[in-house]
Structure formats: C-alpha cells, structure tokens
Design a protein around this motif. Structure first.
Motif, mmCIF file in Angstrom:
data_model
loop_
_atom_site.group_PDB
_atom_site.id
_atom_site.type_symbol
_atom_site.label_atom_id
_atom_site.label_comp_id
_atom_site.label_asym_id
_atom_site.label_seq_id
_atom_site.Cartn_x
_atom_site.Cartn_y
_atom_site.Cartn_z
ATOM 1 N N TYR A 197 -23.985 -15.230 -8.092
ATOM 2 C CA TYR A 197 -24.242 -15.842 -9.396
ATOM 3 C C TYR A 197 -24.198 -14.723 -10.424
ATOM 4 N N ALA A 198 -23.010 -14.442 -10.910
ATOM 5 C CA ALA A 198 -22.782 -13.252 -11.730
ATOM 6 C C ALA A 198 -22.038 -13.631 -13.003
ATOM 7 N N ASN A 199 -22.729 -14.326 -13.878
ATOM 8 C CA ASN A 199 -22.101 -14.830 -15.095
ATOM 9 C C ASN A 199 -22.294 -13.917 -16.301
ATOM 10 N N ASN B 38 -28.923 -6.402 -21.269
ATOM 11 C CA ASN B 38 -28.620 -7.226 -22.441
ATOM 12 C C ASN B 38 -28.999 -6.592 -23.773
ATOM 13 N N GLY B 39 -29.829 -5.553 -23.765
ATOM 14 C CA GLY B 39 -30.213 -4.903 -25.014
ATOM 15 C C GLY B 39 -30.952 -5.815 -25.979
ATOM 16 N N PRO C 67 -25.537 -10.743 -24.173
ATOM 17 C CA PRO C 67 -24.689 -9.706 -23.565
ATOM 18 C C PRO C 67 -23.210 -10.050 -23.628
ATOM 19 N N ARG C 68 -22.405 -9.008 -23.602
ATOM 20 C CA ARG C 68 -20.959 -9.172 -23.514
ATOM 21 C C ARG C 68 -20.481 -8.402 -22.286
#
Length: 279
Positions: A222-224, A229-230, A234-235
């Motif tokens: 599960y790696a979406n 994320n800071g 996130p991008r």
C-alpha cells in the motif's frame, strides 16, 4: 471414545496452527520532535492524534524516531497498554531525541535491551564520521512472545539527515551490531534512514544477505504516497522510512498510513506498517 480422541487431536492441531500463525504488526514512525517553531503543527495538538493513530492501527511493536522525553511520556500516558525502551541520544539517559521502541505489555516480555551510537565510538554519546549536527542513536530490545514463547530482537534507528559518509557508515555499523547482538536470532529493524531505496546506505542493508526490506516481500504494498510529507500534501512516492526483517520473518502486508485530521498531519512523516510472521 475414538471419536472423542480424534476430536481432541483435531482441536489441539487447530490451536497449534493458530498459535504458529499469529502475526506481529510492526511499524516505524518519525513523530517529529517537539519544536516550538512548528506553528500550526505543535506537539501539544498532535500528541493525542499520534496516540490515537498508534492505538487504532494496533501496532504490536513500534519504532519511533525523534521523540523527546516529554513526547515519550505523553504517548506512554495515553497508551498504558504499551511498555517502551530507548535512551536519549545526547547523554544516554533522557536528553535529546530518542529512537524509542514501544511494545504491547500483554503480548511481550522484555528479556534484554540496549543502545549504541552511530559513530566510530558506538558505546558512548557522540557524533559520527562527517556528522556536524547531531548525535545519532540506535536502541534495541529482545522480546519474548508470551503466547508462542518465540523470541526476537527489534532495532530502531534514525540516520543523520546531512552527512553522507555517516549514513553510509551507519549501515555498515548496523549490520555489524546486529550480527554481534542478535547472533543469528530473528531481527526486526525499523528506522528513518534519510534515504530512499536507491541510496547506497539503504542498498547496503537490503543486499546484505542479513536483512530484507519487508516491502519487497509483499505482492500488493500500500504505497500511494511518499513516507515523508513535511506537514503538507506530499508529492512523489519516495520512501525513507523502512522496516527490514531477517530470514525468519515473512511480511504479509506493508503500507504507508496517510492518516490526517482536519487537513492536518500527525507528523511530518507518515507511519509505515508491516504485518509479519515469525516462522
């Protein structure tokens, strides 16, 4: 009489299989240190969210990075079902960030524990190699499952965020220490490596023949999102938070948990969860 004996044998077999098939839910979570400059994301507001997240996802063993002593205390108070171990990186007591390990009291018994620093002198606090910012520490525990009586080690670590040589050398040290301390026993390794799967220090661990990334064992991870994320959307899908296992473990699930609350994030990292079985 024969039917009763057969029934009893079947029930015993099913009970044995059930015990053997018990899973361990393991996680790694950089909770972001209690920084008073994190306006809008202060620990006082995030603390109950972090604790709720841990409770809901039911981690059996959780490696937490960047936790100051007050944060360790807050989580421990909110989650009395967990015990924990880990020393402060600055003095080997309470000072500085902890790479602390939480584990469920009703499932595991602590047999041994310890710490070492990521440096040329791992037995005492200090910076390593080209690191200029911070001491870095690894904490470990040796646990026994109260039901199955199986025993395993859990190591939890946070690599330097700036020093390249230190990160490379840290992986070499981790492998050396795991061999020395665990001596072939089953091992879980959780941590923020400040490096993705293409980094040299990740590859040192992943191709060592000692450890395997649990992500690689799972057919449908599960790696979406990225694992960091800071405190913002996130991008990309880079992962710097990892869960490694030795050959005695098999991973069944792996995922990045992107829990949020009112559009905010519990930390500047997402926790990573893996369900593993100890053979």
């Amino acid at each position: 009489m024969k039917i009763k004996i057969l029934f009893a044998a079947v029930m015993l077999l099913l009970a044995t299989v059930s015990i053997e098939a018990q899973q361990i839910t393991v996680g790694t979570f950089n909770i972001r240190y209690d920084n008073p400059r994190d306006t809008g994301n202060l620990w006082v507001n995030r603390a109950p969210i972090v604790s709720n997240l841990i409770r809901f996802h039911g981690f059996d063993v959780l490696g937490v990075q960047e936790a100051l002593q007050n944060q360790v205390d807050d989580i421990s108070t909110a989650l009395p079902e967990y015990a924990h171990y880990g020393k402060g990186r600055d003095d080997g007591k309470d000072a500085g960030e902890h790479s602390v390990i939480f584990y469920k009291k009703d499932r595991f018994k602590l047999l041994k524990s310890g710490d070492f620093w990521l440096s040329e002198t791992p037995d005492k606090p200090g910076k390593g190699w080209d690191a200029t910012c911070c001491n870095r520490i690894c904490s470990w525990v040796y646990l026994e499952d109260l039901k199955t009586k199986k025993q395993f080690y859990a190591f939890n670590v946070h690599y330097d965020h700036q020093a390249v040589v230190a990160r490379k050398e840290s992986s070499k040290l981790m492998l050396s220490k795991i061999k020395e301390i665990a001596n072939g026993s089953p091992v879980l390794l959780t941590g923020d490596l400040n490096g993705g799967r293409d980094s040299e220090w990740y590859q040192t661990l992943a191709t060592s023949g000692v450890l395997t990334d649990s992500y690689m064992q799972v057919k449908f991870p599960y790696a979406n999102n990225s694992s960091a994320n800071g405190f913002r959307t996130p991008r990309g899908k880079g992962v710097i938070d990892h869960i490694f296992v030795t050959k005695q473990f098999t991973a069944k699930k792996w995922g990045i948990l992107t829990d949020t609350y009112y559009g905010k994030f519990p930390s500047d990292h997402f926790p990573v969860l893996a369900e593993v079985e100890l053979r």
